[in-house]
Enzyme design. Structure first.
Site, PDB file in Angstrom:
ATOM      1  N   ASN A  62       6.767  10.959  27.052  1.00  0.00           N
ATOM      2  CA  ASN A  62       5.685   9.971  27.064  1.00  0.00           C
ATOM      3  C   ASN A  62       5.999   8.704  26.271  1.00  0.00           C
ATOM      4  OD1 ASN A  62       3.906  11.516  28.601  1.00  0.00           O
ATOM      5  ND2 ASN A  62       3.294  12.705  26.802  1.00  0.00           N
ATOM      6  N   ASN A  68      11.271  16.512  14.340  1.00  0.00           N
ATOM      7  CA  ASN A  68       9.842  16.826  14.409  1.00  0.00           C
ATOM      8  C   ASN A  68       9.308  16.535  15.805  1.00  0.00           C
ATOM      9  OD1 ASN A  68       7.489  17.749  13.328  1.00  0.00           O
ATOM     10  ND2 ASN A  68       6.977  15.875  12.222  1.00  0.00           N
ATOM     11  N   ARG A  83       0.838  -1.209   0.000  1.00  0.00           N
ATOM     12  CA  ARG A  83       0.000   0.000   0.000  1.00  0.00           C
ATOM     13  C   ARG A  83       0.872   1.257   0.000  1.00  0.00           C
ATOM     14  NH1 ARG A  83      -1.595  -0.374   6.384  1.00  0.00           N
ATOM     15  NH2 ARG A  83      -0.040   1.127   7.082  1.00  0.00           N
ATOM     16  N   LYS A  95      15.224   7.891  10.750  1.00  0.00           N
ATOM     17  CA  LYS A  95      15.317   8.389   9.374  1.00  0.00           C
ATOM     18  C   LYS A  95      16.613   9.176   9.128  1.00  0.00           C
ATOM     19  CE  LYS A  95      11.481   6.656   7.714  1.00  0.00           C
ATOM     20  NZ  LYS A  95      11.508   5.627   6.660  1.00  0.00           N
ATOM     21  N   ASN A  99      11.651   0.629   1.517  1.00  0.00           N
ATOM     22  CA  ASN A  99      10.571   1.601   1.724  1.00  0.00           C
ATOM     23  C   ASN A  99       9.794   1.375   3.017  1.00  0.00           C
ATOM     24  OD1 ASN A  99       8.062   3.318   0.917  1.00  0.00           O
ATOM     25  ND2 ASN A  99       7.280   1.222   1.126  1.00  0.00           N
ATOM     26  N   ALA A 100       9.694   0.105   3.481  1.00  0.00           N
ATOM     27  CA  ALA A 100       8.849  -0.195   4.642  1.00  0.00           C
ATOM     28  C   ALA A 100       9.257   0.676   5.827  1.00  0.00           C
ATOM     29  CB  ALA A 100       8.964  -1.666   5.023  1.00  0.00           C
ATOM     30  N   ILE A 123       3.106   4.434  -0.393  1.00  0.00           N
ATOM     31  CA  ILE A 123       4.248   4.784  -1.246  1.00  0.00           C
ATOM     32  C   ILE A 123       4.862   3.527  -1.866  1.00  0.00           C
ATOM     33  CG2 ILE A 123       6.576   5.787  -1.208  1.00  0.00           C
ATOM     34  CD1 ILE A 123       5.534   7.757   0.955  1.00  0.00           C
ATOM     35  N   TYR A 157      11.237   8.298  15.361  1.00  0.00           N
ATOM     36  CA  TYR A 157      11.139   8.260  13.893  1.00  0.00           C
ATOM     37  C   TYR A 157      12.269   9.084  13.246  1.00  0.00           C
ATOM     38  CZ  TYR A 157       8.822   8.676   9.284  1.00  0.00           C
ATOM     39  OH  TYR A 157       8.519   8.641   7.944  1.00  0.00           O
TER      40      TYR A 157
HETATM   41  P1  NAD Z   1       2.249   3.002   5.005  1.00  0.00           P
HETATM   42  O1  NAD Z   1       2.039   2.764   6.456  1.00  0.00           O
HETATM   43  O2  NAD Z   1       1.054   3.287   4.155  1.00  0.00           O
HETATM   44  O3  NAD Z   1       3.020   1.765   4.358  1.00  0.00           O
HETATM   45  C1  NAD Z   1       4.134   1.149   4.980  1.00  0.00           C
HETATM   46  C2  NAD Z   1       4.222  -0.283   4.537  1.00  0.00           C
HETATM   47  O4  NAD Z   1       5.342  -0.892   5.185  1.00  0.00           O
HETATM   48  C3  NAD Z   1       2.974  -1.092   4.922  1.00  0.00           C
HETATM   49  O5  NAD Z   1       2.529  -1.836   3.832  1.00  0.00           O
HETATM   50  C4  NAD Z   1       3.473  -1.972   6.058  1.00  0.00           C
HETATM   51  O6  NAD Z   1       2.779  -3.195   6.155  1.00  0.00           O
HETATM   52  C5  NAD Z   1       4.928  -2.161   5.662  1.00  0.00           C
HETATM   53  N1  NAD Z   1       5.726  -2.585   6.822  1.00  0.00           N
HETATM   54  C6  NAD Z   1       5.729  -2.037   8.058  1.00  0.00           C
HETATM   55  N2  NAD Z   1       6.523  -2.744   8.881  1.00  0.00           N
HETATM   56  C7  NAD Z   1       7.029  -3.767   8.151  1.00  0.00           C
HETATM   57  C8  NAD Z   1       7.901  -4.822   8.453  1.00  0.00           C
HETATM   58  N3  NAD Z   1       8.399  -4.993   9.677  1.00  0.00           N
HETATM   59  N4  NAD Z   1       8.219  -5.707   7.471  1.00  0.00           N
HETATM   60  C9  NAD Z   1       7.727  -5.546   6.226  1.00  0.00           C
HETATM   61  N5  NAD Z   1       6.887  -4.546   5.886  1.00  0.00           N
HETATM   62  C10 NAD Z   1       6.547  -3.659   6.832  1.00  0.00           C
HETATM   63  O7  NAD Z   1       3.319   4.159   4.920  1.00  0.00           O
HETATM   64  P2  NAD Z   1       3.742   5.114   3.693  1.00  0.00           P
HETATM   65  O8  NAD Z   1       3.202   6.461   3.965  1.00  0.00           O
HETATM   66  O9  NAD Z   1       3.468   4.470   2.390  1.00  0.00           O
HETATM   67  O10 NAD Z   1       5.322   5.188   3.956  1.00  0.00           O
HETATM   68  C11 NAD Z   1       6.286   4.470   3.220  1.00  0.00           C
HETATM   69  C12 NAD Z   1       7.665   4.969   3.609  1.00  0.00           C
HETATM   70  O11 NAD Z   1       7.761   6.366   3.364  1.00  0.00           O
HETATM   71  C13 NAD Z   1       7.994   4.791   5.096  1.00  0.00           C
HETATM   72  O12 NAD Z   1       9.347   4.440   5.245  1.00  0.00           O
HETATM   73  C14 NAD Z   1       7.736   6.153   5.668  1.00  0.00           C
HETATM   74  O13 NAD Z   1       8.464   6.376   6.848  1.00  0.00           O
HETATM   75  C15 NAD Z   1       8.205   7.030   4.528  1.00  0.00           C
HETATM   76  N6  NAD Z   1       7.657   8.394   4.552  1.00  0.00           N
HETATM   77  C16 NAD Z   1       6.315   8.629   4.375  1.00  0.00           C
HETATM   78  C17 NAD Z   1       5.861   9.950   4.387  1.00  0.00           C
HETATM   79  C18 NAD Z   1       4.414  10.297   4.170  1.00  0.00           C
HETATM   80  O14 NAD Z   1       4.092  11.491   4.156  1.00  0.00           O
HETATM   81  N7  NAD Z   1       3.528   9.348   3.946  1.00  0.00           N
HETATM   82  C19 NAD Z   1       6.755  11.001   4.593  1.00  0.00           C
HETATM   83  C20 NAD Z   1       8.088  10.723   4.782  1.00  0.00           C
HETATM   84  C21 NAD Z   1       8.536   9.417   4.744  1.00  0.00           C
END
Ligand code: NAD
Length: 466
Positions: A316, A364, A235, A374, A305-306, A237, A370
């Site tokens: 907290n 942040n 799902r 990162k 990406n995960a 990104i 987090y």
């Molecule tokens: P999301 O929560 O929609 O998707 C993350 C995916 O990673 C999920 O499908 C989840 O099941 C998978 N995942 C989580 N833990 C896992 C594990 N232990 N093993 C395998 N898969 C695992 O998040 P997103 O918004 O699509 O984010 C994707 C990446 O982009 C992340 O690394 C996030 O930190 C980064 N990011 C997102 C944003 C944003 O605005 N959405 C901004 C900056 C960075």
């Protein structure tokens, strides 16, 4: 995800209200559409005067391959390079002409006086850039200049480009490409990315292109025949990354946790990819990836990406939230990479792309866990890039740092903070998962061998950490 304010200001009444109140006016950004030319309008090229013709020659060749309509100012010395590349450039004499791309070769800028040529080129056309236009300046890496005057002038370009990105609005992006002397032949993938709609939400970035292998690429399917693994692909990104890599020709191994099986199978099925149900923190994650890759003769790219958030202020935050985020977002990437290197799972010329975040750059509130993870990802990329550069096996590693991207992750943010995050950037809107995916496809391209150790923000030039 819905952006009600963004939709409202697209209407004529919304536009008027926003303008009168001085509110942000996000425009609908150009994005990749199959069948559209890469550059959707004319290009005005300029160059600083000087002896070194290498950047001009490469740019002319690339624009000729793109069949772009090119304009130049009357006396510009880039004319010969364009003619040699078979481009008959038009003269920029009609003040009514608008441009999609303004591209300035600043490689010959050697001192403060020379910077005046940058001002002169952009000043006269600053109001003539089309919506979703592109401003690109190409210079030399300041750290490679022995002469102090040249180094300061090249470094000064960064302030210029970032300011243009903030001023021009209307979805116009601005980038600075520092190309090392002698590496001009490696500009192709980067110029194609930055001149096109694929870089919709990338602005204010400084990218370094060094010498790398030159490869013949089929630009219609640059990732054809490649096997690439994407973690967290069910799902958000990750799904978008899997879809774009497949669109560009790759076979994608889509990895996610077993709980996401149904969604993962749906994505993989639609792109003729394969699935791998693994928790990346599990002890044997590296081995499971290696086994899946072996069936396809090894990996050409791995996209880490995960990731997860578990926000709480430090006071907290319980230990479990700290451990979990550090483990998934950072430790697992380092461990998997080590396994893939040690067991020769990555092929020569492999690409590694890690997804960081602007939180890792700016920090942040509520995200000590987090942001630590990162920022660590960027550290991992920097350190690995140095090793890869010494190894001479053609492998590269880069990071992308998304800003506010419309996904389930950002949908969970409280309204007021979400709205601030969405607007506090030069595009006045959130990005889409596809914007991160297009950036990763560029960094994963066989033509991107000159890119190693870059962190590219996909944040619409967010004010955070800029
Ligand atoms: P999301 O929560 O929609 O998707 C993350 C995916 O990673 C999920 O499908 C989840 O099941 C998978 N995942 C989580 N833990 C896992 C594990 N232990 N093993 C395998 N898969 C695992 O998040 P997103 O918004 O699509 O984010 C994707 C990446 O982009 C992340 O690394 C996030 O930190 C980064 N990011 C997102 C944003 C944003 O605005 N959405 C901004 C900056 C960075």
């Amino acid at each position: 995800m819905s952006d009600r304010y963004g939709d409202f200001v697209q209407s004529s009444i919304g536009k008027k209200v926003a303008k009168n109140l001085g509110l942000p006016l996000p425009v609908t950004l150009d994005r990749f559409e199959s069948g559209q030319p890469l550059v959707r309008g004319s290009v005005l090229i300029g160059s600083a005067t000087g002896e070194d013709k290498r950047v001009g020659t490469s740019v002319a060749r690339i624009l000729s391959e793109l069949h772009a309509e090119v304009f130049i100012n009357n006396d510009d010395n880039v004319k010969d390079a364009l003619a040699d590349a078979g481009i008959e450039a038009k003269a920029n004499t009609n003040t009514e002409d608008k441009f999609k791309v303004l591209l300035f070769d600043a490689s010959n800028v050697r001192n403060v006086d020379d910077l005046k040529q940058v001002y002169e080129f952009f000043h006269q056309v600053a109001r003539r850039v089309e919506k979703s236009g592109r401003v690109i300046v190409i210079g030399r890496p300041p750290e490679e200049e022995a002469d102090i005057d040249a180094a300061l002038a090249q470094r000064a370009l960064e302030g210029f480009v970032k300011s243009v990105g903030k001023e021009f609005k209307r979805g116009i992006t601005a980038q600075l490409i520092y190309v090392s002397a002698g590496a001009e032949q490696n500009l192709d993938s980067t110029l194609r990315f930055f001149t096109s709609a694929r870089s919709a939400y990338v602005s204010g970035q400084v990218v370094r292109v060094q010498a790398g292998a030159e490869v013949a690429v089929d630009w219609a399917q640059p990732l054809g025949g490649k096997t690439m693994l994407v973690t967290g692909a069910s799902r958000g990104i990750g799904e978008a990354i899997a879809r774009v890599l497949a669109r560009e020709g790759a076979h994608v191994i889509c990895l996610d946790v077993p709980q996401q099986q149904a969604d993962l199978q749906k994505v993989a099925g639609e792109i003729s990819g394969s699935t791998l149900m693994v928790d990346i923190t599990s002890e044997d994650a590296g081995k499971q990836i290696a086994d899946a890759a072996e069936k396809r003769g090894g990996l050409d790219a791995v996209i880490h990406n995960a990731g997860v958030t578990r926000d709480k202020t430090l006071a907290n935050m319980d230990e479990q939230k700290w451990d979990m985020v550090l483990n998934i977002n950072l430790a697992s990437i380092a461990k998997i990479n080590r396994y893939l290197f040690d067991h020769y799972v990555l092929k020569a010329d492999a690409r590694i792309v890690c997804v960081s975040s602007i939180s890792g750059i700016a920090g942040n509130l509520g995200q000590t866990n987090y942001a630590t993870s990162k920022a660590g990802v960027i550290g991992l990329v920097d350190a690995t890039a140095k090793q890869l550069a010494d190894n001479d096996n053609g492998m590269i590693i880069n990071a992308v740092a998304p800003g506010f991207i419309e996904t389930q992750m950002t949908e969970a943010i409280p309204f007021a903070i979400r709205e601030a995050g969405r607007r506090m950037n030069s595009m006045s809107q959130g990005g889409l998962p596809i914007d991160v995916a297009e950036t990763i496809a560029w960094l994963a391209s066989p033509a991107s061998g000159g890119l190693n150790g870059n962190t590219v923000r996909v944040c619409g030039q967010s004010l955070l950490g800029a």
